[in-house]
Motif scaffolding. Structure first.
Motif, mmCIF file in Angstrom:
data_model
loop_
_atom_site.group_PDB
_atom_site.id
_atom_site.type_symbol
_atom_site.label_atom_id
_atom_site.label_comp_id
_atom_site.label_asym_id
_atom_site.label_seq_id
_atom_site.Cartn_x
_atom_site.Cartn_y
_atom_site.Cartn_z
ATOM 1 N N GLN A 180 0.778 -1.192 0.116
ATOM 2 C CA GLN A 180 -0.134 0.002 -0.028
ATOM 3 C C GLN A 180 0.831 1.212 0.159
ATOM 4 O OE1 GLN A 180 -2.331 1.373 3.519
ATOM 5 N NE2 GLN A 180 -3.780 0.378 2.312
ATOM 6 N N VAL A 181 0.727 2.020 -1.009
ATOM 7 C CA VAL A 181 1.325 3.456 -1.176
ATOM 8 C C VAL A 181 0.486 4.616 -0.646
ATOM 9 C CG1 VAL A 181 2.987 4.802 -2.534
ATOM 10 C CG2 VAL A 181 2.966 2.240 -2.839
ATOM 11 N N LYS A 182 0.581 5.115 0.322
ATOM 12 C CA LYS A 182 0.103 6.161 0.830
ATOM 13 C C LYS A 182 0.821 7.654 0.248
ATOM 14 C CE LYS A 182 -2.132 4.203 5.051
ATOM 15 N NZ LYS A 182 -2.372 4.169 6.415
ATOM 16 N N VAL A 183 0.403 8.358 -0.679
ATOM 17 C CA VAL A 183 0.910 9.648 -0.784
ATOM 18 C C VAL A 183 0.153 10.617 -0.141
ATOM 19 C CG1 VAL A 183 1.535 10.992 -3.051
ATOM 20 C CG2 VAL A 183 1.286 8.520 -3.273
ATOM 21 N N PHE A 184 0.835 11.483 0.582
ATOM 22 C CA PHE A 184 0.432 12.502 1.459
ATOM 23 C C PHE A 184 0.924 13.753 1.213
ATOM 24 C CE2 PHE A 184 4.140 11.034 3.717
ATOM 25 C CZ PHE A 184 4.438 12.086 4.371
ATOM 26 N N ASP A 185 0.463 14.859 1.574
ATOM 27 C CA ASP A 185 1.057 16.225 1.639
ATOM 28 C C ASP A 185 1.640 16.651 2.768
ATOM 29 O OD1 ASP A 185 1.441 19.248 1.562
ATOM 30 O OD2 ASP A 185 -0.150 19.322 0.509
ATOM 31 N N SER A 186 2.973 16.658 3.052
ATOM 32 C CA SER A 186 3.455 16.666 4.421
ATOM 33 C C SER A 186 3.235 18.263 5.193
ATOM 34 C CB SER A 186 5.183 16.847 4.117
ATOM 35 O OG SER A 186 5.580 17.871 3.430
ATOM 36 N N VAL A 187 2.927 19.316 4.243
ATOM 37 C CA VAL A 187 2.581 20.437 4.727
ATOM 38 C C VAL A 187 1.175 20.429 5.336
ATOM 39 C CG1 VAL A 187 1.983 22.971 4.349
ATOM 40 C CG2 VAL A 187 4.044 21.806 3.319
ATOM 41 N N ALA A 188 0.322 19.817 4.832
ATOM 42 C CA ALA A 188 -1.046 19.841 5.233
ATOM 43 C C ALA A 188 -1.262 18.767 6.450
ATOM 44 C CB ALA A 188 -1.800 18.944 4.378
ATOM 45 N N GLU A 189 -0.144 17.804 6.513
ATOM 46 C CA GLU A 189 -0.264 16.589 7.545
ATOM 47 C C GLU A 189 0.325 17.376 8.732
ATOM 48 O OE1 GLU A 189 2.432 13.056 8.268
ATOM 49 O OE2 GLU A 189 0.530 12.444 7.259
ATOM 50 N N GLU A 190 1.308 18.296 8.678
ATOM 51 C CA GLU A 190 1.948 19.150 9.795
ATOM 52 C C GLU A 190 1.061 20.146 10.366
ATOM 53 O OE1 GLU A 190 5.562 20.744 8.504
ATOM 54 O OE2 GLU A 190 6.739 18.614 8.074
ATOM 55 N N SER A 191 0.071 20.508 9.800
ATOM 56 C CA SER A 191 -0.726 21.784 10.209
ATOM 57 C C SER A 191 -1.775 21.329 10.628
ATOM 58 C CB SER A 191 -0.749 22.882 8.897
ATOM 59 O OG SER A 191 -1.620 22.124 7.792
ATOM 60 N N SER A 192 -2.238 19.754 10.397
ATOM 61 C CA SER A 192 -3.499 19.253 10.881
ATOM 62 C C SER A 192 -3.446 19.184 12.289
ATOM 63 C CB SER A 192 -3.668 17.648 10.274
ATOM 64 O OG SER A 192 -2.623 16.956 10.799
ATOM 65 N N ALA A 193 -4.748 18.949 12.830
ATOM 66 C CA ALA A 193 -5.138 18.719 14.450
ATOM 67 C C ALA A 193 -4.241 17.385 14.794
ATOM 68 C CB ALA A 193 -6.432 18.586 14.565
ATOM 69 N N LYS A 194 -3.679 17.999 15.945
ATOM 70 C CA LYS A 194 -2.946 16.628 16.828
ATOM 71 C C LYS A 194 -3.893 15.903 17.694
ATOM 72 C CE LYS A 194 0.746 17.761 14.364
ATOM 73 N NZ LYS A 194 1.010 17.336 13.142
ATOM 74 N N SER A 195 -5.211 16.471 18.154
ATOM 75 C CA SER A 195 -5.939 15.745 18.954
ATOM 76 C C SER A 195 -7.423 15.670 18.592
ATOM 77 C CB SER A 195 -5.711 16.487 20.265
ATOM 78 O OG SER A 195 -6.523 17.769 19.913
ATOM 79 N N PRO A 196 -8.182 14.817 18.925
ATOM 80 C CA PRO A 196 -9.535 14.741 18.223
ATOM 81 C C PRO A 196 -10.183 15.987 18.657
ATOM 82 C CG PRO A 196 -9.068 12.710 19.900
ATOM 83 C CD PRO A 196 -7.854 13.702 19.937
ATOM 84 N N TYR A 197 -11.226 16.301 17.735
ATOM 85 C CA TYR A 197 -12.184 17.433 17.670
ATOM 86 C C TYR A 197 -12.851 17.509 18.893
ATOM 87 C CZ TYR A 197 -15.747 20.908 16.858
ATOM 88 O OH TYR A 197 -16.698 21.813 16.690
ATOM 89 N N GLU A 198 -12.736 18.520 19.928
ATOM 90 C CA GLU A 198 -13.908 18.549 20.773
ATOM 91 C C GLU A 198 -14.888 19.910 20.690
ATOM 92 O OE1 GLU A 198 -11.913 18.824 24.489
ATOM 93 O OE2 GLU A 198 -10.940 16.978 24.184
#
Length: 221
Positions: A180-198
């Protein structure tokens, strides 16, 4: 990997239920069953209905990626080897076939069950190319190079079937690893939320100006 038969006048017509093809004689049907196309179709069908069984290591043979490869993981239950890449990225992953049993096994085939431009395979003795079999001794590892490349964002995967035969037995067995090859955007991943939404709890005061609305009529009890 068998089939069904139908009487058609003075001849016996054989039908392959996996490939959905008809044959006019038993000889033609047996030749078809021995073909690579039928084997791949049968494996695809078996993979869809028995995926977890095919993912299991068997008869002392263990298939796993070489340890300590960055952004490479193995999910043992499903047999998924996951590789994370950025768009346009490339990575070669060593997949090891380990014989932990007491007897040699014969590695007969390594086949991708469908085409996938993001994944290509190669090995030293040409098992992938169908050139020869390899005898894997007890306690020995055999490496397969899996080259992956990233395209547009998304997930790409392909089942890879490894066919073996114990040296002292005639029955074949298969182990499947899904690359399985997962192609991701490193900038988007780094800026994404680090904890579940509350959900935020609002603390605005509630106005109770009774002159600003018409009260309802109480329901009869």
């Amino acid at each position: 990997m068998g089939g069904s038969s139908e009487n058609t006048g003075d001849r016996l017509r054989k039908v392959c239920p996996i490939c959905r093809k008809e044959f006019n004689s038993r000889g033609e049907f047996e030749e078809h069953k021995a073909s690579a196309s039928h084997r791949v179709s049968w494996l695809k069908h078996w993979y869809q209905t028995n995926r977890l069984l095919l993912a299991q290591d068997k008869n002392g043979v263990v298939i796993c990626p070489q340890g300590n490869q960055h952004n490479v993981t193995l999910e043992e239950k499903s047999g998924i080897i996951s590789v994370k890449l950025g768009p346009g990225g490339q990575k070669s992953v060593q997949i090891l076939i380990k014989n932990t049993g007491s007897e040699p096994v014969i590695l007969r085939q390594i086949e991708m069950l469908h085409s996938c431009p993001q994944v290509s395979l190669n090995d030293h003795y040409g098992v992938v190319r169908g050139e020869r079999f390899v005898r894997v001794l007890s306690g020995v590892e055999y490496a397969v190079e899996c080259h992956t490349q990233g395209a547009s964002l998304g997930v790409y995967q392909v089942p890879v079937a490894f066919q073996f035969k114990p040296e002292q037995a005639d029955e074949l067995f298969f182990i499947v690893r899904t690359v399985q090859v997962k192609v991701f955007d490193s900038v988007a991943e780094e800026s994404s939320a680090k904890s579940p939404y509350e959900k935020q709890h609002l603390s605005y005061p509630i106005s109770r100006d009774y002159g600003s609305y018409i009260p309802g009529i109480p329901l009869k009890q």
